[in-house]
Design a protein around this motif. Structure first.
Motif, PDB file in Angstrom:
ATOM      1  N   ILE A  66       0.940  -0.960   0.041  1.00 24.32           N
ATOM      2  CA  ILE A  66       0.349  -0.285  -0.596  1.00 24.32           C
ATOM      3  C   ILE A  66       0.459   1.045  -0.236  1.00 24.32           C
ATOM      4  O   ILE A  66       1.726   1.239   0.839  1.00 24.32           O
ATOM      5  N   LYS A  67       0.319   2.228  -0.942  1.00 23.01           N
ATOM      6  CA  LYS A  67       1.346   3.860  -0.964  1.00 23.01           C
ATOM      7  C   LYS A  67       0.524   4.210  -0.981  1.00 23.01           C
ATOM      8  O   LYS A  67      -0.459   5.132  -1.666  1.00 23.01           O
ATOM      9  N   LYS A  68       0.984   5.478   0.427  1.00 21.31           N
ATOM     10  CA  LYS A  68       0.059   6.497   0.412  1.00 21.31           C
ATOM     11  C   LYS A  68       0.903   7.880   0.416  1.00 21.31           C
ATOM     12  O   LYS A  68       1.665   7.924   0.883  1.00 21.31           O
ATOM     13  N   THR A  69      -0.035   8.858  -0.214  1.00 22.84           N
ATOM     14  CA  THR A  69       0.639   9.847  -0.775  1.00 22.84           C
ATOM     15  C   THR A  69       1.227  10.537   0.444  1.00 22.84           C
ATOM     16  O   THR A  69      -0.288  10.602   0.898  1.00 22.84           O
ATOM     17  N   GLY A  70       2.266  11.791   0.497  1.00 28.96           N
ATOM     18  CA  GLY A  70       2.007  12.360   1.562  1.00 28.96           C
ATOM     19  C   GLY A  70       1.126  14.031   2.000  1.00 28.96           C
ATOM     20  O   GLY A  70       1.564  14.256   0.787  1.00 28.96           O
ATOM     21  N   PRO A  71       0.645  14.689   2.726  1.00 24.94           N
ATOM     22  CA  PRO A  71      -0.437  15.754   2.699  1.00 24.94           C
ATOM     23  C   PRO A  71       0.919  17.255   2.131  1.00 24.94           C
ATOM     24  O   PRO A  71      -0.393  18.450   1.095  1.00 24.94           O
ATOM     25  N   TYR A  72       1.909  17.049   1.505  1.00 27.25           N
ATOM     26  CA  TYR A  72       3.000  17.957   1.578  1.00 27.25           C
ATOM     27  C   TYR A  72       3.531  18.051   0.221  1.00 27.25           C
ATOM     28  O   TYR A  72       4.627  18.374  -0.120  1.00 27.25           O
ATOM     29  N   TYR A  73       3.173  16.263  -0.743  1.00 30.26           N
ATOM     30  CA  TYR A  73       4.112  15.870  -1.017  1.00 30.26           C
ATOM     31  C   TYR A  73       4.816  16.883  -2.383  1.00 30.26           C
ATOM     32  O   TYR A  73       5.753  16.552  -2.863  1.00 30.26           O
ATOM     33  N   ARG A  74       3.574  17.691  -2.811  1.00 34.80           N
ATOM     34  CA  ARG A  74       3.722  19.098  -3.583  1.00 34.80           C
ATOM     35  C   ARG A  74       5.542  19.697  -3.792  1.00 34.80           C
ATOM     36  O   ARG A  74       5.326  20.553  -3.883  1.00 34.80           O
ATOM     37  N   TYR A  75       5.235  19.489  -1.977  1.00 39.13           N
ATOM     38  CA  TYR A  75       6.865  20.639  -1.893  1.00 39.13           C
ATOM     39  C   TYR A  75       7.890  19.690  -1.185  1.00 39.13           C
ATOM     40  O   TYR A  75       8.496  20.515  -0.703  1.00 39.13           O
ATOM     41  N   SER A  76       7.999  18.729  -1.039  1.00 39.64           N
ATOM     42  CA  SER A  76       9.053  18.011  -1.237  1.00 39.64           C
ATOM     43  C   SER A  76      10.063  18.631  -1.486  1.00 39.64           C
ATOM     44  O   SER A  76      11.212  18.389  -1.494  1.00 39.64           O
ATOM     45  N   GLN A  77      10.240  18.827  -2.974  1.00 36.79           N
ATOM     46  CA  GLN A  77      11.395  19.210  -4.027  1.00 36.79           C
ATOM     47  C   GLN A  77      11.523  20.977  -2.689  1.00 36.79           C
ATOM     48  O   GLN A  77      13.046  20.886  -3.173  1.00 36.79           O
ATOM     49  N   ARG A  78      10.892  21.224  -3.011  1.00 41.69           N
ATOM     50  CA  ARG A  78      10.987  22.952  -2.863  1.00 41.69           C
ATOM     51  C   ARG A  78      11.404  23.001  -1.479  1.00 41.69           C
ATOM     52  O   ARG A  78      12.557  23.606  -0.666  1.00 41.69           O
ATOM     53  N   TYR A  79      11.028  22.298  -0.898  1.00 40.06           N
ATOM     54  CA  TYR A  79      11.567  22.631   0.816  1.00 40.06           C
ATOM     55  C   TYR A  79      12.561  21.242   1.437  1.00 40.06           C
ATOM     56  O   TYR A  79      13.154  21.508   2.499  1.00 40.06           O
ATOM     57  N   LEU A  80      12.597  20.465   0.592  1.00 44.46           N
ATOM     58  CA  LEU A  80      14.162  18.922   1.046  1.00 44.46           C
ATOM     59  C   LEU A  80      14.750  18.758   0.094  1.00 44.46           C
ATOM     60  O   LEU A  80      15.433  17.812   0.293  1.00 44.46           O
ATOM     61  N   ASN A  81      14.182  19.220  -1.365  1.00 47.69           N
ATOM     62  CA  ASN A  81      14.809  18.156  -1.926  1.00 47.69           C
ATOM     63  C   ASN A  81      14.845  17.494  -1.826  1.00 47.69           C
ATOM     64  O   ASN A  81      15.610  16.788  -2.575  1.00 47.69           O
ATOM     65  N   LEU A  82      13.527  16.217  -2.265  1.00 47.24           N
ATOM     66  CA  LEU A  82      13.323  14.862  -2.043  1.00 47.24           C
ATOM     67  C   LEU A  82      12.835  15.028  -3.776  1.00 47.24           C
ATOM     68  O   LEU A  82      11.460  15.708  -3.902  1.00 47.24           O
ATOM     69  N   SER A  83      13.419  13.828  -4.188  1.00 52.31           N
ATOM     70  CA  SER A  83      12.177  13.603  -5.415  1.00 52.31           C
ATOM     71  C   SER A  83      11.955  12.499  -5.634  1.00 52.31           C
ATOM     72  O   SER A  83      10.805  12.437  -6.221  1.00 52.31           O
ATOM     73  N   ASP A  84      12.663  11.461  -5.237  1.00 48.84           N
ATOM     74  CA  ASP A  84      11.282   9.879  -4.658  1.00 48.84           C
ATOM     75  C   ASP A  84      10.049  10.095  -4.069  1.00 48.84           C
ATOM     76  O   ASP A  84      10.720   9.628  -2.752  1.00 48.84           O
ATOM     77  N   VAL A  85       9.453  10.946  -4.043  1.00 47.64           N
ATOM     78  CA  VAL A  85       8.216  10.527  -3.227  1.00 47.64           C
ATOM     79  C   VAL A  85       7.588   9.863  -4.143  1.00 47.64           C
ATOM     80  O   VAL A  85       7.389  10.013  -5.160  1.00 47.64           O
ATOM     81  N   ILE A  86       6.087   9.885  -3.502  1.00 55.48           N
ATOM     82  CA  ILE A  86       4.963   8.710  -3.348  1.00 55.48           C
ATOM     83  C   ILE A  86       3.926   9.875  -4.155  1.00 55.48           C
ATOM     84  O   ILE A  86       3.951  10.654  -3.036  1.00 55.48           O
TER      85      ILE A  86
END
Length: 371
Positions: A66-86
């Protein structure tokens, strides 16, 4: 003279009694085993046993992810420099492992009755709880067969059950009125936790933990909080496994070239063989050539010898499990019903202390020896 006569008479009487007792103790022994269907009164004066059919057990282990998106996934790159997100909620099934085993089930067509006189080994028969013969004179201790029922809650966990409610959010974050502001506050919390971990590891904190155990506890809690807050951006992945078994008792008169035991769906997992929403999982059986033993006795002569213990000479077969078109696993097994039933000489059981072992899965003779 009279005394001597009485003494001789008494000795003769004692010898006569002793000889009678000896003859009673050494009563003739006899063992005969017949197919129960041929016995007129099979419930009287006999012991009964069955030979097994060999059942193929296919255990399929599947995994639900089961894969669940985080509520702030749209801001992963901007605030944490995360690209590999659900970026999308989903759940998916996959087959992890398939295992082939065998077990014995009673063969009602191969039930036998034992008739015996005197003291013989035939009286010391060993059976499974279902009446399948295991041997003679095995001296096995009785075991308590307790079935443990496992509760599988896998189907109760669905995508909508996965959430982020367990994360303790900071008061400043809750006061934010926009998602972007809340995401920035959550990112700030992650950076604070990382700084605290660096200070803890370097010993720069004002109030360090008093001992090693407390130090370990604090460090684990910081790591857990960081992981929880990162999941608000990267999302969550939960994997659960489920095992299901399917039993097939092959019939020598049937074909198992493409026998569907179940179907598999990436959305539903293992489904019924008739559910066409899934792709088929095939059970294939290729029996090896088996040369049966033949009696070369002339028809004019009748063999009047008694039958001893009946057992199986099993045949081998290759079992293959195919997922749609891909072979997943295979195994060569011995199968009772594809082989031949033969009998031992009855004289073997006439003796005391004979120990015989028979496989309760295939009915094969394992060993004969003294107790």
């Amino acid at each position: 003279m009279q005394f001597k006569f009485k003494l001789v008479s008494n000795l003769l009487i004692l010898l006569f009694i002793a000889s009678n007792l000896s003859s009673q103790k050494k009563s003739p022994t006899s063992v005969e085993i017949k197919k129960t269907s041929e016995v007129i009164n099979p419930t009287e004066q006999s012991l009964s046993y069955m030979l097994p059919k060999t059942t193929i057990v296919v255990e399929i282990e599947s995994e639900k992810t089961i894969k669940k998106t985080g509520p702030y996934y749209r801001y992963s790159q901007r605030y944490l420099n995360l690209s590999d997100v659900i970026t999308e909620d989903c759940e998916e099934w996959a087959i992890k492992n398939i295992k082939i085993t065998t077990k014995g089930t009673p063969n009602e067509n191969q039930r036998y009755s034992i008739f015996s006189t005197g003291i013989t080994s035939a009286l010391m028969i060993n059976l499974t709880p279902k009446g399948i013969i295991k041997g003679i004179n095995l001296n096995e201790k009785a075991k308590l067969h307790r079935q443990i029922n496992k509760t599988d809650n896998l189907d109760m966990i669905e995508l909508e059950d996965v959430n982020f409610d367990h994360i303790s959010l900071h008061e400043d974050l809750l006061y934010k009125t926009s998602t972007a502001a809340m995401a920035q506050e959550a990112a700030n919390m992650i950076y604070k936790l990382r700084n605290n971990r660096i200070d803890l590891l370097s010993g720069d904190l004002e109030n360090l933990p008093p001992d090693g155990e407390a130090y370990k506890t604090v460090l684990e809690e910081i790591n857990k909080m960081e992981k929880d807050f990162i999941s608000l951006f990267a999302g969550k992945t939960i994997s659960l496994t489920k095992k299901q078994t399917f039993e097939i008792t092959p019939d020598p008169l049937s074909s198992y070239s493409n026998h569907v035991i179940c179907r598999f769906s990436t959305q539903k997992g293992i489904v019924d063989a008739m559910d066409i929403t899934g792709t088929p999982i095939y059970f294939k059986l290729d029996a090896e050539e088996f040369n049966k033993l033949e009696n070369k006795q002339l028809d004019t002569k009748k063999d009047e010898s008694k039958n001893g213990l009946f057992y199986c000479i099993p045949a081998s077969a290759k079992i293959t499990i195919v997922d749609k078109t891909k072979e997943v696993t295979n195994k060569v097994v011995d199968i009772a019903q594809y082989g031949q039933v033969v009998s031992m000489p009855s004289d073997i059981l006439n003796q005391e202390g004979i120990q015989i072992r028979i496989c309760p899965v295939t009915g094969a003779l394992i060993s004969i020896g003294n107790k």
